[in-house]
Each structure stands twice: as structure tokens, then as C-alpha cells.
Write a protein that holds these residues in place. Structure first.
Motif, PDB file in Angstrom:
ATOM      1  N   ALA A 120       0.830  -1.203   0.000  1.00 28.13           N
ATOM      2  CA  ALA A 120       0.000   0.000   0.000  1.00 28.13           C
ATOM      3  C   ALA A 120       0.867   1.256   0.000  1.00 28.13           C
ATOM      4  O   ALA A 120       0.582   2.225  -0.721  1.00 28.13           O
ATOM      5  CB  ALA A 120      -0.923  -0.008   1.214  1.00 28.13           C
ATOM      6  N   ALA A 121       1.933   1.251   0.784  1.00 26.98           N
ATOM      7  CA  ALA A 121       2.773   2.447   0.910  1.00 26.98           C
ATOM      8  C   ALA A 121       3.435   2.828  -0.407  1.00 26.98           C
ATOM      9  O   ALA A 121       3.509   4.014  -0.758  1.00 26.98           O
ATOM     10  CB  ALA A 121       3.825   2.234   1.992  1.00 26.98           C
ATOM     11  N   VAL A 122       3.906   1.838  -1.147  1.00 31.48           N
ATOM     12  CA  VAL A 122       4.581   2.167  -2.410  1.00 31.48           C
ATOM     13  C   VAL A 122       3.575   2.434  -3.521  1.00 31.48           C
ATOM     14  O   VAL A 122       3.950   2.924  -4.591  1.00 31.48           O
ATOM     15  CB  VAL A 122       5.559   1.050  -2.834  1.00 31.48           C
ATOM     16  N   SER A 123       2.291   2.128  -3.274  1.00 31.34           N
ATOM     17  CA  SER A 123       1.243   2.439  -4.241  1.00 31.34           C
ATOM     18  C   SER A 123       0.627   3.814  -3.994  1.00 31.34           C
ATOM     19  O   SER A 123      -0.096   4.328  -4.846  1.00 31.34           O
ATOM     20  CB  SER A 123       0.127   1.387  -4.183  1.00 31.34           C
ATOM     21  N   ALA A 124       0.888   4.389  -2.842  1.00 34.13           N
ATOM     22  CA  ALA A 124       0.268   5.658  -2.465  1.00 34.13           C
ATOM     23  C   ALA A 124       0.854   6.800  -3.298  1.00 34.13           C
ATOM     24  O   ALA A 124       2.058   6.836  -3.556  1.00 34.13           O
ATOM     25  CB  ALA A 124       0.495   5.933  -0.985  1.00 34.13           C
ATOM     26  N   PRO A 125       0.025   7.754  -3.717  1.00 37.37           N
ATOM     27  CA  PRO A 125       0.535   8.893  -4.478  1.00 37.37           C
ATOM     28  C   PRO A 125       1.437   9.772  -3.618  1.00 37.37           C
ATOM     29  O   PRO A 125       1.156  10.002  -2.443  1.00 37.37           O
ATOM     30  CB  PRO A 125      -0.737   9.641  -4.893  1.00 37.37           C
ATOM     31  N   VAL A 126       2.504  10.245  -4.223  1.00 34.40           N
ATOM     32  CA  VAL A 126       3.496  11.065  -3.517  1.00 34.40           C
ATOM     33  C   VAL A 126       3.216  12.552  -3.682  1.00 34.40           C
ATOM     34  O   VAL A 126       3.557  13.360  -2.813  1.00 34.40           O
ATOM     35  CB  VAL A 126       4.919  10.724  -4.024  1.00 34.40           C
ATOM     36  N   HIS A 150       8.311   0.505   9.564  1.00 33.92           N
ATOM     37  CA  HIS A 150       8.604   1.468   8.498  1.00 33.92           C
ATOM     38  C   HIS A 150       7.371   1.678   7.614  1.00 33.92           C
ATOM     39  O   HIS A 150       7.016   2.823   7.289  1.00 33.92           O
ATOM     40  CB  HIS A 150       9.776   0.957   7.663  1.00 33.92           C
ATOM     41  N   ALA A 151       6.695   0.607   7.265  1.00 37.24           N
ATOM     42  CA  ALA A 151       5.501   0.716   6.419  1.00 37.24           C
ATOM     43  C   ALA A 151       4.388   1.464   7.145  1.00 37.24           C
ATOM     44  O   ALA A 151       3.692   2.306   6.561  1.00 37.24           O
ATOM     45  CB  ALA A 151       5.016  -0.673   6.007  1.00 37.24           C
ATOM     46  N   ALA A 152       4.208   1.168   8.437  1.00 42.73           N
ATOM     47  CA  ALA A 152       3.193   1.860   9.226  1.00 42.73           C
ATOM     48  C   ALA A 152       3.495   3.349   9.309  1.00 42.73           C
ATOM     49  O   ALA A 152       2.588   4.191   9.255  1.00 42.73           O
ATOM     50  CB  ALA A 152       3.115   1.259  10.626  1.00 42.73           C
ATOM     51  N   THR A 153       4.776   3.685   9.412  1.00 43.42           N
ATOM     52  CA  THR A 153       5.178   5.089   9.476  1.00 43.42           C
ATOM     53  C   THR A 153       4.916   5.781   8.140  1.00 43.42           C
ATOM     54  O   THR A 153       4.445   6.934   8.100  1.00 43.42           O
ATOM     55  CB  THR A 153       6.656   5.190   9.867  1.00 43.42           C
ATOM     56  N   LEU A 154       5.210   5.108   7.045  1.00 38.44           N
ATOM     57  CA  LEU A 154       4.901   5.661   5.729  1.00 38.44           C
ATOM     58  C   LEU A 154       3.410   5.963   5.596  1.00 38.44           C
ATOM     59  O   LEU A 154       3.020   7.064   5.165  1.00 38.44           O
ATOM     60  CB  LEU A 154       5.326   4.682   4.634  1.00 38.44           C
ATOM     61  N   LEU A 155       2.574   5.016   5.966  1.00 42.28           N
ATOM     62  CA  LEU A 155       1.136   5.204   5.825  1.00 42.28           C
ATOM     63  C   LEU A 155       0.619   6.274   6.780  1.00 42.28           C
ATOM     64  O   LEU A 155      -0.284   7.043   6.432  1.00 42.28           O
ATOM     65  CB  LEU A 155       0.419   3.879   6.049  1.00 42.28           C
ATOM     66  N   ALA A 244      -4.178   4.897  -1.557  1.00 44.76           N
ATOM     67  CA  ALA A 244      -3.102   3.969  -1.162  1.00 44.76           C
ATOM     68  C   ALA A 244      -3.593   2.534  -1.083  1.00 44.76           C
ATOM     69  O   ALA A 244      -2.795   1.596  -1.234  1.00 44.76           O
ATOM     70  CB  ALA A 244      -2.524   4.396   0.192  1.00 44.76           C
ATOM     71  N   TYR A 245      -4.904   2.330  -0.873  1.00 39.91           N
ATOM     72  CA  TYR A 245      -5.407   1.004  -0.555  1.00 39.91           C
ATOM     73  C   TYR A 245      -6.148   0.346  -1.708  1.00 39.91           C
ATOM     74  O   TYR A 245      -6.653  -0.774  -1.548  1.00 39.91           O
ATOM     75  CB  TYR A 245      -6.292   1.088   0.694  1.00 39.91           C
ATOM     76  N   THR A 246      -6.201   1.013  -2.852  1.00 40.28           N
ATOM     77  CA  THR A 246      -6.867   0.396  -3.993  1.00 40.28           C
ATOM     78  C   THR A 246      -6.109  -0.829  -4.492  1.00 40.28           C
ATOM     79  O   THR A 246      -6.684  -1.673  -5.178  1.00 40.28           O
ATOM     80  CB  THR A 246      -7.023   1.402  -5.137  1.00 40.28           C
ATOM     81  N   CYS A 247      -4.829  -0.922  -4.141  1.00 42.05           N
ATOM     82  CA  CYS A 247      -4.033  -2.078  -4.560  1.00 42.05           C
ATOM     83  C   CYS A 247      -4.322  -3.319  -3.728  1.00 42.05           C
ATOM     84  O   CYS A 247      -3.896  -4.423  -4.087  1.00 42.05           O
ATOM     85  CB  CYS A 247      -2.543  -1.740  -4.486  1.00 42.05           C
ATOM     86  N   LEU A 248      -5.012  -3.157  -2.605  1.00 40.33           N
ATOM     87  CA  LEU A 248      -5.307  -4.285  -1.728  1.00 40.33           C
ATOM     88  C   LEU A 248      -6.681  -4.853  -2.044  1.00 40.33           C
ATOM     89  O   LEU A 248      -7.657  -4.107  -2.168  1.00 40.33           O
ATOM     90  CB  LEU A 248      -5.259  -3.853  -0.260  1.00 40.33           C
TER      91      LEU A 248
END
Length: 273
Positions: A120-126, A150-155, A244-248
Motif C-alpha cells: 500500500a505504501a509504495v502504491s500511495a501517491p506522492v 517502516h511501512a506503518a510510518t509511511l502510511l 493507497a489502498y486500492t491495490c489491496l
């Protein structure tokens, strides 16, 4: 996907927040030479941005009282480098999670949740998300528990950047956002800790401004318009986080919720707040 954004927020925020709720991250940062809470807070949270001026950190953090950021930035970088701070923060957070979760810290659930959150984090728009972008530039840890944090922090910071956009779009400044949050939690503003740096006169000025806009009544609590605005801001925050979560898949979301909920309860139970 807005409801998914809110559902998953309840999972990743407690994981991220061991950075502020546990002793181990503070101890790792104190070992670098930091004294007091706020220097290590500003150093660790702004480290993904590098050595930027206080004005940049103040803008991105949004809701600190005048002078709070400048009291620490850039002087915190005379103690340690951003790279050293990032490494210490991650070590401390992983140690805290390991201490809370015990044997569960090495379970397949952790590795799977880390992979899904990173997906989800790497799919999220920057675009427009400066703190999230800084975090995205960092290496992804190999160790599953570190990768999960790290992923939780990104999200968390992706959502946070979106929340600031929602506040700006609705004309709410940093101190006003604290007042609205206090009322949203059924607290009087003076009892809300993040408003402590304001004098009584400064806080009264903030409240008066919200009253003049019809958001707070003469009794000091929300008007219907004020409560609606705060709810609308939360809804917009969810909408901005949702991509971010459309990939899940729905099955992956259910898997995260089912498997992580018992672990999140343990993390929350260990929180001092």
C-alpha cells in the motif's frame, strides 16, 4: 475505499506511535546526545527531510506554536546527523515492538502484514506529500518487524500530509486545528496538551476567531456547523488517504484486520496513555 482508509488507520497508527509512546526510541536517541523530549522529537520526525530550515519543518508539521520548532531546528543537527537519528529511531521502535509482542514479533503474521502495508505504501501517491516523500526515499528494512514499523510510518505520514491538505482547504490553521480536535474529543481546549504553549490570551484569540466563524458557540463547545466541519475534514482525510489502498483486495484487507487486531490490542495495552 474511504472506510478502508479508516479501518486500516486503526491498525497502522498504533504500530507507528511506539515512536512516541515507548521508552526505547527515546533511549536510543538520548544515547546520541539528545536531552529533553522535544529536541529528539523534532530531530527524529524531521530527519527524512534532511537538514532543512526551521521554517520548512514548521510548515510541514503545521500545528506547533510559534517558536517551538525554531527552538530545536536546526540546532539538533549539531548533536547527530539525520542518518544517525533515523537509524536510532528505527532501532528503538523495533526494540519496543519486540518487547511488547514477545514471540509474536517473529511470527508469519508480522512478515505478511509488513508486505501488505508496504504494498500500500509504495502504491500511495506522492504528489503534494512532502514528509511522506522524504520517508519514501529511505531504504526499506529487510527484517520483517522493522519493515512493518517502516511501512506503518509511511502510511501514517501519508495520511498526515493529506490531513494537512484537508485543513488548509477548509481554512483551518494549526492552532485552530488543535482546538477543533479537543472539542471533537469532548475536551476543553485548555485541557488539550498540545495547546499548552499558548498563553491564555493567545488561546482566547484562537477561540474567538472560531466563534466569529460560527464554529464554536458562546458556551465554548461546537456549534452544529463546527461539528460538521470537523467531521467533513476527517472524511476528506479518509478520501485523500484512500488511493493507497486500492491495490489491496478485500480479502487482503480482511486478512490484515483479522490477523493484526490481537497484536494491536497488545500494543495499545502497553501504551502509557
Amino acid at each position: 475505499m474511504e472506510n478502508v482508509a479508516q479501518q486500516l488507520k486503526d491498525l497502522f497508527v498504533p504500530i507507528h506511535e511506539v515512536a512516541y509512546m515507548a521508552d526505547e526510541p527515546n533511549e536510543e536517541l538520548q544515547a546520541l546526545g539528545y536531552e529533553g523530549y522535544w529536541p529528539l522529537y523534532f530531530a527524529s520526525r524531521s530527519a527524512p527531510l534532511g537538514r532543512v530550515p526551521a521554517e520548512v519543518v514548521d510548515a510541514l508539521f503545521y500545528n506547533f506554536a510559534p517558536g517551538e520548532v525554531a527552538a530545536c531546528i536546526p540546532s539538533v543537527w549539531e548533536v547527530a546527523t539525520p542518518e544517525a537519528v533515523l537509524a536510532a529511531r528505527q532501532r528503538g521502535c523495533v526494540a519496543a515492538l519486540r518487547g511488547i509482542l514477545g514471540d509474536l514479533a517473529d511470527s508469519p503474521v508480522i512478515a505478511r502484514a509488513a508486505d501488505l502495508f508496504m504494498k500500500a505504501a509504495v502504491s500511495a501517491p506522492v504528489e503534494g506529500r512532502m514528509l511522506f516523500a522524504g520517508l519514501r526515499s529511505l531504504p526499506v528494512p529487510d527484517e520483517p518487524l522493522a519493515r512493518l514499523w517502516h511501512a506503518a510510518t509511511l502510511l501514517r505520514e501519508h495520511r498526515g500530509d493529506g490531513h494537512l491538505a484537508a485543513l488548509v482547504a477548509n481554512g483551518i490553521n494549526g492552532q485552530e486545528s488543535h482546538v477543533l480536535m479537543a472539542l471533537f474529543w469532548d475536551m476543553k481546549p485548555r485541557d488539550f496538551g498540545r495547546l499548552d504553549p499558548l498563553t491564555d490570551d493567545q488561546l482566547e484569540e484562537v477561540i474567538n476567531g472560531l466563534q466569529q466563524r460560527g464554529l464554536i458557540g458562546n458556551d465554548g463547545w461546537f456549534t452544529p456547523a463546527g461539528r460538521k466541519l470537523r467531521t467533513d475534514i476527517e472524511d476528506l482525510t479518509d478520501a485523500l488517504a484512500a488511493p493507497a489502498y486500492t491495490c489491496l483486495s478485500p480479502q487482503e484487507v480482511d486478512e490484515l484486520t483479522t490477523n493484526l487486531t490481537p497484536l494491536i490490542k497488545k500494543i495499545k495495552a502497553a501504551s502509557p496513555f
